[in-house]
Design a protein around this motif. Structure first.
Motif, PDB file in Angstrom:
ATOM      1  N   SER A   1       8.627  -0.386  -1.704  1.00  0.00           N
ATOM      2  CA  SER A   1       7.734   0.526  -1.018  1.00  0.00           C
ATOM      3  C   SER A   1       6.451   0.864  -1.914  1.00  0.00           C
ATOM      4  O   SER A   1       5.445   1.171  -1.144  1.00  0.00           O
ATOM      5  CB  SER A   1       8.651   2.019  -1.087  1.00  0.00           C
ATOM      6  OG  SER A   1       9.211   2.330  -2.185  1.00  0.00           O
TER       7      SER A   1
ATOM      8  N   LYS B   1      -1.273   8.395   5.296  1.00  0.00           N
ATOM      9  CA  LYS B   1      -2.619   7.779   4.981  1.00  0.00           C
ATOM     10  C   LYS B   1      -2.898   6.662   6.276  1.00  0.00           C
ATOM     11  O   LYS B   1      -3.955   6.836   6.794  1.00  0.00           O
ATOM     12  CB  LYS B   1      -2.598   6.912   3.719  1.00  0.00           C
ATOM     13  CG  LYS B   1      -4.064   6.218   3.314  1.00  0.00           C
ATOM     14  CD  LYS B   1      -4.052   5.773   1.901  1.00  0.00           C
ATOM     15  CE  LYS B   1      -5.558   5.641   1.421  1.00  0.00           C
ATOM     16  NZ  LYS B   1      -5.775   4.914   0.073  1.00  0.00           N
ATOM     17  N   GLN B   2      -1.899   5.942   6.675  1.00  0.00           N
ATOM     18  CA  GLN B   2      -2.259   4.934   7.744  1.00  0.00           C
ATOM     19  C   GLN B   2      -2.668   5.838   9.076  1.00  0.00           C
ATOM     20  O   GLN B   2      -3.568   5.663   9.742  1.00  0.00           O
ATOM     21  CB  GLN B   2      -1.052   4.171   7.840  1.00  0.00           C
ATOM     22  CG  GLN B   2      -1.012   3.109   6.822  1.00  0.00           C
ATOM     23  CD  GLN B   2      -0.055   1.997   7.525  1.00  0.00           C
ATOM     24  OE1 GLN B   2       0.694   2.246   8.241  1.00  0.00           O
ATOM     25  NE2 GLN B   2      -0.370   0.656   7.348  1.00  0.00           N
TER      26      GLN B   2
ATOM     27  N   ALA C   1      -2.649  -0.326   1.573  1.00  0.00           N
ATOM     28  CA  ALA C   1      -3.332   1.110   1.542  1.00  0.00           C
ATOM     29  C   ALA C   1      -4.320   1.446   2.553  1.00  0.00           C
ATOM     30  O   ALA C   1      -4.547   2.390   3.034  1.00  0.00           O
ATOM     31  CB  ALA C   1      -3.704   1.260   0.247  1.00  0.00           C
TER      32      ALA C   1
ATOM     33  N   SER D   1       5.951  -1.576   6.059  1.00  0.00           N
ATOM     34  CA  SER D   1       5.893  -0.306   5.322  1.00  0.00           C
ATOM     35  C   SER D   1       7.093   0.454   5.543  1.00  0.00           C
ATOM     36  O   SER D   1       7.251   1.225   4.780  1.00  0.00           O
ATOM     37  CB  SER D   1       4.527   0.142   5.534  1.00  0.00           C
ATOM     38  OG  SER D   1       3.462  -0.734   5.115  1.00  0.00           O
TER      39      SER D   1
ATOM     40  N   THR E   1       6.925   5.740   0.933  1.00  0.00           N
ATOM     41  CA  THR E   1       6.647   5.583   2.397  1.00  0.00           C
ATOM     42  C   THR E   1       5.858   6.695   3.099  1.00  0.00           C
ATOM     43  O   THR E   1       5.057   6.362   3.859  1.00  0.00           O
ATOM     44  CB  THR E   1       8.086   5.374   2.965  1.00  0.00           C
ATOM     45  OG1 THR E   1       8.745   4.126   2.198  1.00  0.00           O
ATOM     46  CG2 THR E   1       8.132   4.808   4.087  1.00  0.00           C
TER      47      THR E   1
ATOM     48  N   HIS F   1       2.272   6.510   2.415  1.00  0.00           N
ATOM     49  CA  HIS F   1       1.736   5.387   2.963  1.00  0.00           C
ATOM     50  C   HIS F   1       1.600   5.699   4.507  1.00  0.00           C
ATOM     51  O   HIS F   1       0.517   5.280   5.142  1.00  0.00           O
ATOM     52  CB  HIS F   1       2.407   4.264   2.892  1.00  0.00           C
ATOM     53  CG  HIS F   1       1.783   3.055   3.104  1.00  0.00           C
ATOM     54  ND1 HIS F   1       2.442   1.550   3.197  1.00  0.00           N
ATOM     55  CD2 HIS F   1       0.732   2.642   3.528  1.00  0.00           C
ATOM     56  CE1 HIS F   1       1.615   0.724   3.754  1.00  0.00           C
ATOM     57  NE2 HIS F   1       0.551   1.324   4.047  1.00  0.00           N
TER      58      HIS F   1
ATOM     59  N   ASN G   1       4.233  -1.775  -1.135  1.00  0.00           N
ATOM     60  CA  ASN G   1       3.576  -1.798   0.053  1.00  0.00           C
ATOM     61  C   ASN G   1       2.347  -0.714  -0.023  1.00  0.00           C
ATOM     62  O   ASN G   1       1.411  -0.963   0.687  1.00  0.00           O
ATOM     63  CB  ASN G   1       4.407  -1.213   1.122  1.00  0.00           C
ATOM     64  CG  ASN G   1       5.599  -2.863   1.557  1.00  0.00           C
ATOM     65  OD1 ASN G   1       5.415  -3.560   1.309  1.00  0.00           O
ATOM     66  ND2 ASN G   1       6.591  -2.231   2.039  1.00  0.00           N
ATOM     67  N   PHE G   2       2.884   0.289  -0.706  1.00  0.00           N
ATOM     68  CA  PHE G   2       1.847   1.468  -0.692  1.00  0.00           C
ATOM     69  C   PHE G   2       0.513   0.962  -1.323  1.00  0.00           C
ATOM     70  O   PHE G   2      -0.584   1.377  -0.993  1.00  0.00           O
ATOM     71  CB  PHE G   2       2.365   2.706  -1.640  1.00  0.00           C
ATOM     72  CG  PHE G   2       1.345   3.686  -1.919  1.00  0.00           C
ATOM     73  CD1 PHE G   2       1.238   4.848  -0.850  1.00  0.00           C
ATOM     74  CD2 PHE G   2       0.991   3.797  -2.851  1.00  0.00           C
ATOM     75  CE1 PHE G   2       0.227   5.745  -1.026  1.00  0.00           C
ATOM     76  CE2 PHE G   2      -0.037   4.910  -3.408  1.00  0.00           C
ATOM     77  CZ  PHE G   2      -0.415   5.872  -2.531  1.00  0.00           C
TER      78      PHE G   2
END
Length: 390
Positions: free
Chosen positions: A344, A46-47, A352, A74, A40, A43, A347-348
């Motif tokens: 998780s 990165k987002q 992405a 996410s 999480t 992610h 979602n990653f």
């Protein structure tokens, strides 16, 4: 034994008398918690690092709705996993934690359903896209050429013949998901509220402690039936939404290579939230319990008041901590941590790159529609819910 009798009991303060099985549960759930947190956080980082250029490119003042939905989807697993892991050490919080898990899972499922529908673009694109999907017996099970495995009997009313899915049917499928969301939260809140009522405790000859439960017998059976029924309704609507959107976007085809939304894969990962009510019902039906450790429960036999002072007398009984009523939530929360670790990770991998750019996707969908309309200008009548076309 009612969970209210365990207020103040924390497993970490009684490590020396904790059953060995709980060391295994703590270790496995702890590993799941670490895994969920890592994926999480990676992610989110990165987002966050890529969000600025996306907003600048699209000229957005705030984060677009589809990106807000993906961020919500996410982020929720780590909070859900954290609550479930905490419950393993504080059994008295079980019903409150189960209510929070229900709320978080419903938020995630509702966000995912909206995320899928939002991928169809702005009107009139959704209606035009649905006219391009193949004719199917949508409300039947997969064995009959449909997508509705949870409630295939609906096909006898709404999919007697193959037809193209309509916007009315798609809206009805979303209402089915919304019905599940509200029902799951309301029933969990009802169960948590009733558990707060103080009830007398008695120890019987078999060595276990019992108390009067407001939800028992036929009332408990009705609650379990409602949980299973609403879950099947929600899963039915969600299956229709995910399958229809995936086909409308032609996922898996060469046209989907540049702007991959992967609704089908994301929906498959999100279906895990729909398993939680069924998991709860199943775990509660498994007989289990441990005679040790025990906790002393005071039983008041008489109270004497003299003016402003009062005295009370009674006895204490030693009740096993991890009986049937406690072990059920413990196993449930342990499995929830595993589910969240998997979610998780999924979602990653699937979200992405912010999922997709709504503006570019809409331009791509318009181009596809123009190309298809160049091949055939004829438009067919959309059957209403409950109708069929030859």
């Amino acid at each position: 034994m009612p969970l209210t009798a365990l207020w103040g009991y924390v497993a970490l303060a009684h490590v020396e008398e904790t059953p060995p099985i709980f060391w295994l549960l703590w270790t496995l759930s702890g590993a799941a918690m670490v895994t969920t947190t890592i994926f999480t956080l990676l992610h989110i980082l990165k987002q966050t690092s890529n969000l600025g250029p996306v907003l600048d490119e699209g000229g957005h003042a705030v984060t677009p709705f589809n990106l807000q939905l993906s961020q919500t989807i996410s982020a929720l697993p780590v909070f859900t996993c954290g609550l479930a892991y905490t419950c393993l050490f504080v059994p008295a919080q079980a019903f409150a934690v189960e209510l929070a898990i229900a709320i978080f899972s419903c938020i995630a499922l509702g966000s995912l359903a909206q995320y899928a529908l939002h991928a169809l673009g702005a009107p009139p694109i959704p209606a035009k896209l649905l006219k391009k999907v193949p004719k199917k017996r949508w409300w039947c099970g997969s064995l009959c050429g449909g997508l509705n495995d949870p409630l295939p009997g609906l096909g006898l009313m709404w999919s007697k013949e193959p037809h193209r899915l309509t916007l009315k049917e798609l809206r009805f499928a979303f209402h089915m998901v919304a019905f599940f969301i509200w029902s799951f939260i309301i029933m969990s809140a009802w169960q948590a509220g009733l558990s707060m009522f103080p009830t007398a405790v008695e120890k019987r000859a078999d060595g276990w402690c019992y108390s009067y439960q407001l939800l028992q017998g036929s009332a408990d059976t009705v609650l379990k039936f409602c949980l299973v029924s609403t879950t099947l309704i929600g899963a039915s609507g969600f299956s229709i939404i995910s399958g229809a959107v995936s086909m409308a976007l032609k996922e898996g085809s060469q046209q989907d290579e540049e702007y991959k939304v992967e609704i089908g894969k994301k929906a498959a990962a999100g279906m895990i939230y729909l398993q939680l009510p069924l998991l709860k019902v199943l775990v509660d039906m498994i007989p289990m319990g441990m005679a040790a450790p025990t906790v002393s429960v005071a039983i008041t036999s008489s109270t004497v008041s003299t003016g402003r002072s009062w005295t009370t007398s009674g006895t204490t009984i030693d009740c096993p901590v991890y009986d049937q009523q406690v072990m059920g939530p413990m196993i449930y929360c342990t499995i929830v941590t595993f589910f969240m670790a998997y979610t998780s990770y999924s979602n990653f991998m699937l979200y992405a790159d912010h999922g997709w750019n709504a503006e570019r996707l809409q331009q791509e969908l318009v181009a596809r529609l123009r190309l298809d309309e160049g091949d055939s200008e004829a438009e067919e009548h959309e059957p209403l819910l409950g109708e069929s076309e030859a």
